[in-house]
Design an enzyme around this catalytic site. Sequence first.
Site, mmCIF file in Angstrom:
data_model
loop_
_atom_site.group_PDB
_atom_site.id
_atom_site.type_symbol
_atom_site.label_atom_id
_atom_site.label_comp_id
_atom_site.label_asym_id
_atom_site.label_seq_id
_atom_site.Cartn_x
_atom_site.Cartn_y
_atom_site.Cartn_z
ATOM 1 N N HIS A 164 0.839 -1.205 0.000
ATOM 2 C CA HIS A 164 0.000 0.000 0.000
ATOM 3 C C HIS A 164 0.871 1.251 0.000
ATOM 4 O O HIS A 164 2.054 1.193 0.317
ATOM 5 C CB HIS A 164 -0.931 0.010 1.220
ATOM 6 N N HIS A 238 9.600 19.853 -18.198
ATOM 7 C CA HIS A 238 9.527 20.735 -17.025
ATOM 8 C C HIS A 238 8.074 20.890 -16.592
ATOM 9 O O HIS A 238 7.292 21.562 -17.248
ATOM 10 C CB HIS A 238 10.141 22.097 -17.335
HETATM 11 ZN ZN LIG Z 1 12.621 22.047 -14.715
#
Ligand SMILES: [Zn+2]
Length: 335
Positions: A164, A238
């Site tokens: 879990h 990003h």
């Molecule tokens: Zn980044």
Amino acid sequence: MPELRFNVITKDWVIIARERAKRPDQFALPKKEELPLPQFDPSCPFCPGNESHTEPEIARLGDNKGWRVRVMPNKYPALSAHGERTRSNEGMRISMNGVGLHEVIVDHRRHNMVFALMPPPDIEAVLRMYRQRYEECRKDERLEAIIIFKNHGESAGSSVIHTHSQLAATPVVTFQTRMRLEDAIRFYDQMGKCIFCQTMEEELSAKVRILHESKHFIAFHPYAALSPFHTWIFPRRHTPSFELATDEELVDLASTLKLLLARLYYGLNDPPFNYTIRSIPSRDRNTEYYHWYLSIIPRVTKTAGFEMGSGMYINSALPEESAEFLRNVQFPNHT
Ligand SMILES: [Zn+2]
Ligand SMILES: [Zn+2]
């Protein structure tokens, strides 16, 4: 001579104890001689059929055989889901009522399933549930930070064998998180780029600490790893928050995470470990300076008085050697 290394992301100094360093294979635990676990345990609250023994279900992912991943409140929660966030400052005594969430995510229906040995599509289902819970929890205005983590093995804090994960959502951003965010902002202001993207770029060119490269992720030991086999998985794209991971990225992350955990399982004989997803606090989702990542910390050594007294770590493994060792661990296919 030992070497001090500075972790630019966590801002920790680490003593890489070269002279005391062990060879990577010396961190392997002795082979366990335990009785095999049953597929189903009638006394386990996380096994199918025992759903009434847990708190009422919050969410599930299912298929034609029933649930695959199931979420419920922790039976002994650290924070209460009910009530408002109220704060009290009386002189130097600052307090807040303990509202927040503390949930258990049952990763698989089989009692004897080991997370590191799960087929990647089953791990992907768990990751999809993590993302779903992030999305849900972010809507709760009382919550500032959402932390998803896994404890595997007793010495890593796990008290239930059935695999879990957990989610905790807190009404405050902690000092450690705030400091790292502020520092990432400062780096962005100075350098015009994300400190995590920059770290990833440098690790890719140095190569020596890389554990795995996939289409969407890079896994490596940090240059100043805080402990032996400390591993980071960064998304190449990003993105500040885990909840922004795409379906395709989650498929990739599932096989990357599986590969790394299976190498630890076979290379070090199933060591206890924690992993945690470090995502931006829930209020600021779209930022240029923060980059979410997953951190795996195998618990093969213990921290003690020195770390407590100094806030500095001693790592008795050389990250470059550990990375080479892990890259070469072979394991069977689990599909
Ligand atoms: Zn980044
Ligand atoms: Zn069970």
